[in-house]
Design a protein around this motif. Structure first.
Motif, PDB file in Angstrom:
ATOM      1  N   TYR A 136      -3.032   9.653  -1.445  1.00  0.00           N
ATOM      2  CA  TYR A 136      -2.385  10.954  -1.628  1.00  0.00           C
ATOM      3  C   TYR A 136      -2.267  11.659  -0.277  1.00  0.00           C
ATOM      4  O   TYR A 136      -3.226  11.648   0.522  1.00  0.00           O
ATOM      5  N   TYR A 137      -1.116  12.264  -0.017  1.00  0.00           N
ATOM      6  CA  TYR A 137      -0.864  12.893   1.282  1.00  0.00           C
ATOM      7  C   TYR A 137      -2.016  13.834   1.651  1.00  0.00           C
ATOM      8  O   TYR A 137      -2.565  14.539   0.806  1.00  0.00           O
ATOM      9  N   GLY A 138      -2.366  13.850   2.908  1.00  0.00           N
ATOM     10  CA  GLY A 138      -3.446  14.707   3.374  1.00  0.00           C
ATOM     11  C   GLY A 138      -4.803  14.033   3.368  1.00  0.00           C
ATOM     12  O   GLY A 138      -5.735  14.513   4.015  1.00  0.00           O
ATOM     13  N   SER A 139      -4.932  12.924   2.635  1.00  0.00           N
ATOM     14  CA  SER A 139      -6.211  12.215   2.633  1.00  0.00           C
ATOM     15  C   SER A 139      -6.545  11.727   4.033  1.00  0.00           C
ATOM     16  O   SER A 139      -7.722  11.671   4.415  1.00  0.00           O
ATOM     17  N   GLU A 140      -5.501  11.404   4.813  1.00  0.00           N
ATOM     18  CA  GLU A 140      -5.714  10.885   6.174  1.00  0.00           C
ATOM     19  C   GLU A 140      -6.224  11.949   7.136  1.00  0.00           C
ATOM     20  O   GLU A 140      -6.621  11.633   8.267  1.00  0.00           O
ATOM     21  N   SER A 142       0.879  -1.172   0.000  1.00  0.00           N
ATOM     22  CA  SER A 142       0.000   0.000   0.000  1.00  0.00           C
ATOM     23  C   SER A 142       0.915   1.220   0.000  1.00  0.00           C
ATOM     24  O   SER A 142       1.933   1.248   0.698  1.00  0.00           O
ATOM     25  N   MET A 143       0.578   2.227  -0.800  1.00  0.00           N
ATOM     26  CA  MET A 143       1.518   3.306  -1.100  1.00  0.00           C
ATOM     27  C   MET A 143       0.982   4.662  -0.643  1.00  0.00           C
ATOM     28  O   MET A 143      -0.190   4.973  -0.816  1.00  0.00           O
ATOM     29  N   TYR A 144       1.880   5.451  -0.065  1.00  0.00           N
ATOM     30  CA  TYR A 144       1.574   6.819   0.353  1.00  0.00           C
ATOM     31  C   TYR A 144       2.287   7.763  -0.611  1.00  0.00           C
ATOM     32  O   TYR A 144       3.511   7.737  -0.732  1.00  0.00           O
ATOM     33  N   TYR A 145       1.521   8.598  -1.308  1.00  0.00           N
ATOM     34  CA  TYR A 145       2.071   9.499  -2.323  1.00  0.00           C
ATOM     35  C   TYR A 145       2.135  10.911  -1.755  1.00  0.00           C
ATOM     36  O   TYR A 145       1.117  11.472  -1.345  1.00  0.00           O
ATOM     37  N   ILE A 195       4.294   7.581   8.617  1.00  0.00           N
ATOM     38  CA  ILE A 195       3.763   6.892   7.437  1.00  0.00           C
ATOM     39  C   ILE A 195       3.702   5.388   7.681  1.00  0.00           C
ATOM     40  O   ILE A 195       2.712   4.726   7.370  1.00  0.00           O
ATOM     41  N   LYS A 196       4.779   4.853   8.239  1.00  0.00           N
ATOM     42  CA  LYS A 196       4.855   3.419   8.525  1.00  0.00           C
ATOM     43  C   LYS A 196       3.763   2.991   9.501  1.00  0.00           C
ATOM     44  O   LYS A 196       3.126   1.948   9.322  1.00  0.00           O
ATOM     45  N   ASP A 197       3.539   3.797  10.537  1.00  0.00           N
ATOM     46  CA  ASP A 197       2.551   3.442  11.564  1.00  0.00           C
ATOM     47  C   ASP A 197       1.133   3.395  11.016  1.00  0.00           C
ATOM     48  O   ASP A 197       0.272   2.729  11.591  1.00  0.00           O
ATOM     49  N   MET A 198       0.875   4.093   9.912  1.00  0.00           N
ATOM     50  CA  MET A 198      -0.446   4.010   9.280  1.00  0.00           C
ATOM     51  C   MET A 198      -0.603   2.738   8.445  1.00  0.00           C
ATOM     52  O   MET A 198      -1.665   2.490   7.887  1.00  0.00           O
ATOM     53  N   GLY A 199       0.480   1.960   8.342  1.00  0.00           N
ATOM     54  CA  GLY A 199       0.408   0.692   7.622  1.00  0.00           C
ATOM     55  C   GLY A 199       0.920   0.743   6.204  1.00  0.00           C
ATOM     56  O   GLY A 199       0.863  -0.266   5.489  1.00  0.00           O
ATOM     57  N   PHE A 200       1.430   1.901   5.766  1.00  0.00           N
ATOM     58  CA  PHE A 200       1.928   1.990   4.395  1.00  0.00           C
ATOM     59  C   PHE A 200       3.267   1.277   4.274  1.00  0.00           C
ATOM     60  O   PHE A 200       4.127   1.373   5.142  1.00  0.00           O
ATOM     61  N   TYR A 258      -8.323   4.780  11.438  1.00  0.00           N
ATOM     62  CA  TYR A 258      -9.085   3.891  10.555  1.00  0.00           C
ATOM     63  C   TYR A 258      -8.194   3.361   9.428  1.00  0.00           C
ATOM     64  O   TYR A 258      -8.219   2.165   9.110  1.00  0.00           O
ATOM     65  N   ILE A 259      -7.394   4.246   8.835  1.00  0.00           N
ATOM     66  CA  ILE A 259      -6.461   3.822   7.791  1.00  0.00           C
ATOM     67  C   ILE A 259      -5.465   2.814   8.353  1.00  0.00           C
ATOM     68  O   ILE A 259      -5.117   1.824   7.704  1.00  0.00           O
ATOM     69  N   THR A 260      -5.003   3.068   9.562  1.00  0.00           N
ATOM     70  CA  THR A 260      -4.069   2.153  10.220  1.00  0.00           C
ATOM     71  C   THR A 260      -4.665   0.764  10.346  1.00  0.00           C
ATOM     72  O   THR A 260      -3.998  -0.249  10.079  1.00  0.00           O
ATOM     73  N   LYS A 261      -5.927   0.692  10.746  1.00  0.00           N
ATOM     74  CA  LYS A 261      -6.590  -0.606  10.893  1.00  0.00           C
ATOM     75  C   LYS A 261      -6.722  -1.308   9.545  1.00  0.00           C
ATOM     76  O   LYS A 261      -6.482  -2.521   9.441  1.00  0.00           O
ATOM     77  N   LEU A 262      -7.089  -0.566   8.513  1.00  0.00           N
ATOM     78  CA  LEU A 262      -7.190  -1.164   7.181  1.00  0.00           C
ATOM     79  C   LEU A 262      -5.837  -1.693   6.721  1.00  0.00           C
ATOM     80  O   LEU A 262      -5.748  -2.772   6.117  1.00  0.00           O
ATOM     81  N   GLY A 263      -4.781  -0.946   7.008  1.00  0.00           N
ATOM     82  CA  GLY A 263      -3.433  -1.386   6.650  1.00  0.00           C
ATOM     83  C   GLY A 263      -3.061  -2.676   7.357  1.00  0.00           C
ATOM     84  O   GLY A 263      -2.442  -3.575   6.767  1.00  0.00           O
TER      85      GLY A 263
END
Length: 499
Positions: free
Chosen positions: A333-337, A35-38, A78-83, A363-368
């Motif tokens: 895309y950055y800022g979406s979180e 999963s990618m963070y841009y 970024i890593k902690d969000m699961g990316f 929520y993003i972290t859990k999905l990751g």
């Protein structure tokens, strides 16, 4: 003797906890598992004030100060969000006010506002320490509007004839241009150990060049990922370029389909999965496509939701659930979180704000975490199970593992029943985003979802006593206790004889 006894007692526990936790840990990792963070370097985080030349955060067209050190300082965020991967805009030396990286002057240098080559190498190294891959944008079509080549007579045939209102496009059929771009691309891989390139406007490039570029670049590093961009709503057009060897493309047709659905509550989800299935049939490898809600050249999803008087939080949660649980690589895309606002052009490139509510981040972290734990979410087949207007249920299946995803885009709570014939009978669905638990019956599995809510379930055996496991555990402990008693008696007998 006591230490030996305790060791024997704990062996069953050690054996239990040493059992495999998921198929993803036993198989080689693939790009479809990422999963990618841009992010845009200049607009993300300022970590070094020493490179803040002519920075003006009040001017949306000027540099704002973001740099490589700023990204390094936020890698754990970024890593902690699961990316598991990051994508950066073009990092090469740019003309004045080229904060976006698209006005390239020297492809062999880093943009001085971003930092030095050594700092970029440090960024890649730090990302790799965290088991994160790094992808950068590599421009194959254009240079800056004031590039020295444009005034050099011996490089006149390096460009196509310029049409009114268009930038000067590079002529990749020219052997010198072709060599220049391929050599530079391979040099950056060798120099910095990056893991992939994004090639924007791939459809503007020469097809023979693309094939040669792919061959040469992929030969420079194993498992190197090429992501392309073709601004077309036609999946067949995009598929044509994927067949040339580029791994995946930004799935613009997907974005066109799903953005209007999730921008507003009470929109029907009836076409959600059927459209996805059609796209999967068109692409040579749909699992390597980039699934996006936002990019740097779109009006932000938050902007459209707010314009329709919608709260962006629930809108983002449902949309991201879909992106993370359907085939493709989610690119956020950055800022979406933080549900960052943004209109067209520079308005899309606003400064990141790290002082914000964490609900969507969590929520993003859990999905990751779910994508990492359950390979069916990254490698599984896709099948629609049930659909009723604003509520959709589908499943992903991979090597005996089944996850079921339910999305309710309604302003009211709803229930829906998945027939038993579509899932294994006499099992249960365990909620992974909440503690929901749904036991199967003769009629099937009835799911209840609150308004604007989504859930991801794992299909598992019904809860209760696992009789075979209980019997096995008793047998193991019985054998160990017998051994301990016999050993104790033998030791006691030796002590008595010694006395």
């Amino acid at each position: 003797m006591k230490n030996r006894v305790w060791t024997l007692i704990f062996i069953p526990f050690l054996l239990f906890y040493a059992l495999p936790t998921g198929a993803a840990e036993t198989e080689d990792r693939k790009w479809q598992d990422e999963s990618m963070y841009y992010l845009m370097v200049d607009r993300f985080n300022n970590g070094d004030n020493k490179n803040d030349y002519e920075v003006n955060v009040q001017d949306p067209k000027a540099f704002h100060g973001g740099d490589f050190l700023g990204i390094i300082n936020k890698l754990d965020y970024i890593k902690d969000m699961g990316f598991t991967a990051i994508r950066l805009n073009s990092i090469f030396d740019n003309e004045e006010n080229g904060y976006h990286g698209k006005w390239i002057q020297d492809i062999y240098k880093t943009e001085e506002h971003y930092g030095t080559m050594d700092e970029f190498k440090q960024l890649v190294k730090e990302a790799h320490k965290r088991e994160m891959k790094v992808v950068i944008d590599f421009e194959i079509n254009e240079v800056g509007p004031n590039h020295p080549w444009l005034s050099e007579s011996d490089k006149k045939n390096w460009f196509h004839e310029q049409k009114k209102g268009e930038p000067p496009y590079l002529n990749q059929d020219n052997q010198d241009v072709k060599n220049y771009l391929i050599d530079a691309a391979k040099w950056w891989i060798k120099e910095s150990n990056i893991d992939g390139y994004y090639l924007g406007n791939t459809d503007l490039a020469s097809e023979s060049f693309i094939r040669e570029f792919v061959k040469e670049v992929k030969g420079a590093k194993d498992h190197f990922y090429l992501l392309g961009g073709v601004k077309s709503d036609d999946p067949v057009t995009i598929a044509h370029f994927q067949e040339m060897g580029i791994d995946g493309f930004i799935d613009y047709p997907l974005s066109k389909n799903i953005r209007p659905i999730f921008e507003q509550v009470d929109n029907s989800l009836s076409d959600l999965i059927t459209n996805k299935e059609k796209l999967m049939a068109d692409y040579p490898d749909p699992y390597l496509m980039g699934s996006v809600m936002d990019t740097d050249d779109m009006i932000r999803f938050t902007h459209n939701a707010v314009a329709k008087n919608q709260h962006p939080g629930p809108r983002w949660k449902l949309a991201l659930t879909y992106l993370y649980t359907t085939p493709g690589i989610p690119i956020v895309y950055y800022g979406s979180e933080i549900a960052l606002e943004g209109g067209e052009g520079e308005a899309n490139h606003r400064q990141m704000d790290f002082r914000t509510d964490k609900e969507l981040i969590d929520y993003i972290t859990k999905l990751g975490e779910l994508r990492e734990k359950y390979p069916s979410l990254t490698r599984g087949t896709l099948e629609l199970l049930a659909e009723e207007n604003e509520l959709s249920v589908y499943k992903r299946t991979y090597e005996g593992e089944t996850t079921v995803i339910a999305i309710n885009n309604s302003s009211e709570s709803q229930n829906i029943t998945v027939p038993s014939k579509l899932l294994e009978e006499n099992k249960e669905l365990r909620g992974l985003l909440s503690d929901d638990q749904v036991k199967g019956s003769d009629k099937g599995y009835t799911l209840f979802l609150d308004r604007e809510e989504a859930e991801v379930y794992i299909l598992a055996e019904k809860s209760g006593l696992n009789i075979p496991y209980v019997i096995a555990t008793i047998a193991v402990y019985g054998a160990f206790l017998t051994f301990i008693i016999l050993a104790w008696r033998k030791s006691k007998k030796k002590r008595a004889q010694g006395e």
